[in-house]
Each structure stands twice: as C-alpha cells, then as structure tokens.
Design a protein around this motif. Structure first.
Motif, PDB file in Angstrom:
ATOM      1  N   LEU A 100       0.829  -1.250   0.094  1.00  0.00           N
ATOM      2  CA  LEU A 100      -0.174   0.041  -0.069  1.00  0.00           C
ATOM      3  C   LEU A 100       0.834   1.176   0.067  1.00  0.00           C
ATOM      4  CD1 LEU A 100      -3.085   0.750   0.321  1.00  0.00           C
ATOM      5  CD2 LEU A 100      -2.694   1.237   2.716  1.00  0.00           C
ATOM      6  N   ALA A 101       0.838   1.938  -1.190  1.00  0.00           N
ATOM      7  CA  ALA A 101       1.460   3.308  -1.082  1.00  0.00           C
ATOM      8  C   ALA A 101       0.706   4.158  -0.257  1.00  0.00           C
ATOM      9  CB  ALA A 101       1.568   3.762  -2.539  1.00  0.00           C
ATOM     10  N   ALA A 102       1.272   5.124   0.680  1.00  0.00           N
ATOM     11  CA  ALA A 102       0.640   5.751   1.553  1.00  0.00           C
ATOM     12  C   ALA A 102       1.356   7.161   1.962  1.00  0.00           C
ATOM     13  CB  ALA A 102      -0.066   4.854   2.872  1.00  0.00           C
ATOM     14  N   PRO A 103       1.681   7.836   0.836  1.00  0.00           N
ATOM     15  CA  PRO A 103       2.499   9.047   1.460  1.00  0.00           C
ATOM     16  C   PRO A 103       1.853  10.020   2.307  1.00  0.00           C
ATOM     17  CG  PRO A 103       1.922   9.115  -0.730  1.00  0.00           C
ATOM     18  CD  PRO A 103       1.532   7.778  -0.387  1.00  0.00           C
ATOM     19  N   VAL A 104       2.571  10.921   2.828  1.00  0.00           N
ATOM     20  CA  VAL A 104       1.771  11.863   3.908  1.00  0.00           C
ATOM     21  C   VAL A 104       1.993  13.382   3.650  1.00  0.00           C
ATOM     22  CG1 VAL A 104       1.760  10.000   5.815  1.00  0.00           C
ATOM     23  CG2 VAL A 104       3.508  11.733   5.372  1.00  0.00           C
ATOM     24  N   SER A 105       1.139  14.305   4.132  1.00  0.00           N
ATOM     25  CA  SER A 105       1.517  15.457   3.848  1.00  0.00           C
ATOM     26  C   SER A 105       1.590  16.220   5.279  1.00  0.00           C
ATOM     27  CB  SER A 105       0.303  16.302   3.300  1.00  0.00           C
ATOM     28  OG  SER A 105       0.242  17.799   3.304  1.00  0.00           O
ATOM     29  N   GLY A 106       2.708  16.820   5.772  1.00  0.00           N
ATOM     30  CA  GLY A 106       3.087  17.413   6.892  1.00  0.00           C
ATOM     31  C   GLY A 106       4.385  17.344   7.569  1.00  0.00           C
ATOM     32  N   ASN A 107       4.528  17.315   8.632  1.00  0.00           N
ATOM     33  CA  ASN A 107       5.983  17.398   9.392  1.00  0.00           C
ATOM     34  C   ASN A 107       5.744  16.923  10.714  1.00  0.00           C
ATOM     35  OD1 ASN A 107       5.456  19.521  10.894  1.00  0.00           O
ATOM     36  ND2 ASN A 107       5.959  20.981   9.124  1.00  0.00           N
ATOM     37  N   GLY A 108       6.715  16.753  11.501  1.00  0.00           N
ATOM     38  CA  GLY A 108       6.655  16.090  12.650  1.00  0.00           C
ATOM     39  C   GLY A 108       5.701  16.731  13.447  1.00  0.00           C
ATOM     40  N   LYS A 109       5.941  18.182  13.567  1.00  0.00           N
ATOM     41  CA  LYS A 109       4.886  19.087  14.466  1.00  0.00           C
ATOM     42  C   LYS A 109       3.782  18.926  14.072  1.00  0.00           C
ATOM     43  CE  LYS A 109       4.753  23.407  16.721  1.00  0.00           C
ATOM     44  NZ  LYS A 109       5.021  24.791  16.847  1.00  0.00           N
ATOM     45  N   VAL A 110       3.220  18.571  12.761  1.00  0.00           N
ATOM     46  CA  VAL A 110       2.054  18.512  12.344  1.00  0.00           C
ATOM     47  C   VAL A 110       1.503  17.241  12.682  1.00  0.00           C
ATOM     48  CG1 VAL A 110       0.500  18.108  10.221  1.00  0.00           C
ATOM     49  CG2 VAL A 110       2.222  19.943  10.398  1.00  0.00           C
ATOM     50  N   VAL A 111       2.234  16.042  12.840  1.00  0.00           N
ATOM     51  CA  VAL A 111       1.983  14.834  13.162  1.00  0.00           C
ATOM     52  C   VAL A 111       1.872  14.718  14.693  1.00  0.00           C
ATOM     53  CG1 VAL A 111       2.667  12.363  13.476  1.00  0.00           C
ATOM     54  CG2 VAL A 111       3.537  13.770  11.509  1.00  0.00           C
ATOM     55  N   LYS A 112       2.466  15.402  15.427  1.00  0.00           N
ATOM     56  CA  LYS A 112       2.068  15.585  16.836  1.00  0.00           C
ATOM     57  C   LYS A 112       0.915  16.292  17.203  1.00  0.00           C
ATOM     58  CE  LYS A 112       4.196  17.121  21.118  1.00  0.00           C
ATOM     59  NZ  LYS A 112       5.372  17.563  22.000  1.00  0.00           N
ATOM     60  N   ALA A 113       0.533  17.116  16.408  1.00  0.00           N
ATOM     61  CA  ALA A 113      -0.769  17.801  16.747  1.00  0.00           C
ATOM     62  C   ALA A 113      -1.975  17.168  16.230  1.00  0.00           C
ATOM     63  CB  ALA A 113      -0.980  19.252  15.963  1.00  0.00           C
ATOM     64  N   GLY A 114      -1.498  16.060  15.473  1.00  0.00           N
ATOM     65  CA  GLY A 114      -2.880  15.068  14.961  1.00  0.00           C
ATOM     66  C   GLY A 114      -3.534  15.736  13.594  1.00  0.00           C
ATOM     67  N   LYS A 115      -2.512  16.330  12.801  1.00  0.00           N
ATOM     68  CA  LYS A 115      -3.184  17.362  11.724  1.00  0.00           C
ATOM     69  C   LYS A 115      -2.512  16.792  10.474  1.00  0.00           C
ATOM     70  CE  LYS A 115      -4.727  21.418  14.149  1.00  0.00           C
ATOM     71  NZ  LYS A 115      -5.005  22.589  14.244  1.00  0.00           N
TER      72      LYS A 115
END
Length: 314
Positions: free
Chosen positions: A122-137
């Motif tokens: 499953l290809a599942a690239p993401v949009s964001g960065n570490g801080k965005v991940v932590k914020a749940g966004k």
C-alpha cells in the motif's frame, strides 16, 4: 475483539523527523511496534513508549504489517529489496505500507516483487511534518488494493486522524503526493515574494501575514509558516534538497504526460538556486530570505509572538 485474538504485530523502518513522530502515535495508541533505523540512536528513545528496537530491516520481516518511511527512492528499494531487505527474508510481512515520497517506477518494482512472494503493498505518502503529526493534523493519501487499505485504515487513522484518502489502485498516491509537493513549493515561493513586496513597502511581515491569514487567501499552511517567516526560524521541517527531489520526480512525470508546468518549472530553478547558494539542510522557508536578497532587502527577525495555528496536543 476477543481477548484471545492475536495482536497485529507492526514493524517500522525509518525514524527520521517524520517517522519518529508517526510511529510514536501508533505506540501511544497501544500497538505492538518493532522499529529499525539506520542510525539506531535515533529510534532508541521510542523504547520508552513501548517499542522494540532491532539492528536491521531484515528483523522486521516477521511482522504482520511493516511501515517504511525513508528519504528517497533508493532508500526504499534498499530497505525492501536489498541484501538485508524486508522482502528478502524467509519470513514475509502480509502487508507493506510505504509512507515515503518515492518515484512511481521504484514503487511499482517493489510492488511487483512483493506480490510475487504474497506481500501486498500500500503506497501511503503523507502531507505534513513532525509537529503536524504530533498535533494530529497529518493528512495521508493511499493507493493499492482496496481490501488492503480497508484492513490497515484504522492504523492509518491513528497516524493521520485529520484525513486519510483512498485514491485508487497501484501507484496513483505517488502522483497525488508529488503534485501536492510541487504546489507546496510554488505556494511557498509566491508567499515569499508577496511578503517581501509588502515589507519593502513598509509593512511588517507580522502585520502582512496576520491580514493574509485572516482573509480567504489564508490557509492552514500560510498560518503554519508564519512564525518561520516572521522570526526567521529556519530550523528544518522540510529542506530545499527534499523539495528539489520532489520537483525532480514530479516534473519528470509532467514530461511523460505532456503537461506543461511553467510556474512549477521556474520555482524548481529557484529552489535549485537556493541549494547552489549552500542552503541544503535548513528549512525551505529560506525561499523568503532568497526572495528578499533578490529585491535588495536583508531581512531581520521581527521577534514578534505569532501562532502557527497548530494545537500542542500530542
């Protein structure tokens, strides 16, 4: 689920700035995760959240589902198909989920070899960065077999509760991510230019961006980038080198599909210019200072308290 139902075991390869934050969300959600990173010290703190750390990618092969989050296409090929790769062992994961931004060609090669041994990709690239991940966004787009997506969707939602989009089969998620990152570069360059225009005309960056963010032209991204633009904090969230890699891949696809992209092509050259001037490992918000220099303006931090619009919730 019955208490007697075996827990799904998860492997994770790649704990850089993004991977570390992403796997942390799985661990905090109570999942059984074994992690590998080329530099072991970068993932050892995850043991405090319950992770098991191993020394080679090969040791992840007996996990039910393995995630990969690496920097480039060659790294994805190496961690999966290399001598010590996940898909070269006697044990094989049922599902491989790659969250990296890599070329569709390399992804297709890994998919083909995975399918031959009974592993679904499953290809599942993401949009964001570490801080965005932590914020749940964080946002995520996925492609591959629909039934595989449906099975891993709860794990994807634990990592990216803001949005998980199923785009279709095979490698289409790769194209979505490349198009996204080209837009990211173009928007950042344009934001840099108009911010410099306003400042050279006597408007503080803080005031201009406050107005912009409150208008219909403002966005989650312009809000998020405001502190970097106002206070010139260029601590890396995404580097010019990584942005150039995505432009290289995306514009190559545009050539294949005969899609003219004049604005993106110019932005690509401006990113290249910033790298040529030595800006490799700082944040790509350096496009702002480069735009200012081109206008004969040397920027100084404004030391103004502004918000990035993200929650501090983990």
């Amino acid at each position: 689920m019955s208490d007697n139902t075996p827990r799904t075991t998860i492997g994770w390869a790649g704990t850089g700035r993004m991977g570390y934050a992403m796997v942390s969300r799985l661990l905090k959600a109570g999942h059984d995760v074994t992690v590998y990173n080329r530099t072991r010290s970068k993932c050892e703190p995850l043991t405090e959240l319950g992770a098991t750390v191993v020394d080679t990618a090969a040791e992840l092969a007996d996990r039910d589902i393995v995630f990969t989050m690496v920097s480039a296409s060659k790294d994805f090929a190496e961690v999966t198909l290399g001598e010590h790769g996940i898909l070269r062992q006697s044990a094989k994961p049922r599902i491989l989920v790659d969250c990296s931004t890599v070329s569709a060609d390399v992804s297709a090669q890994v998919r083909q070899e995975a399918e031959q041994i009974g592993t679904a990709l499953l290809a599942a690239p993401v949009s964001g960065n570490g801080k965005v991940v932590k914020a749940g966004k964080l946002s995520m787009v996925a492609s591959g077999p629909r039934e595989v997506f449906d099975e891993v969707a709860p794990l994807l939602s634990a990592i990216a509760p803001r949005a998980v989009t199923y785009a279709g089969g095979d490698e289409v998620a790769r194209l979505v991510k490349l198009a996204h990152n080209i837009f990211l570069g173009v928007v950042t360059q344009s934001l840099a230019e108009i911010t410099v225009l306003a400042e050279k005309g006597g408007v503080s960056r803080a005031a201009f961006l406050e107005f912009l963010n409150g208008s219909v032209m403002g966005s989650v991204f312009t809000q998020y980038k405001t502190p970097a633009f106002v206070n010139l904090d260029l601590s890396p969230t995404f580097t010019p080198e990584l942005l150039r890699k995505d432009f290289d891949l995306g514009l190559a696809v545009a050539r294949e599909l005969e899609v003219p992209m004049p604005v993106a092509s110019l932005t690509h050259q401006l990113v290249q210019h910033s790298i040529g001037r030595g800006h490799r490992d700082i944040d790509f918000a350096v496009l702002l200072t480069e735009a200012a220099l081109a206008a004969g303006l040397t920027l100084e931090p404004e030391d103004t308290k502004v918000t990035d619009g993200l929650s501090d919730a983990s």
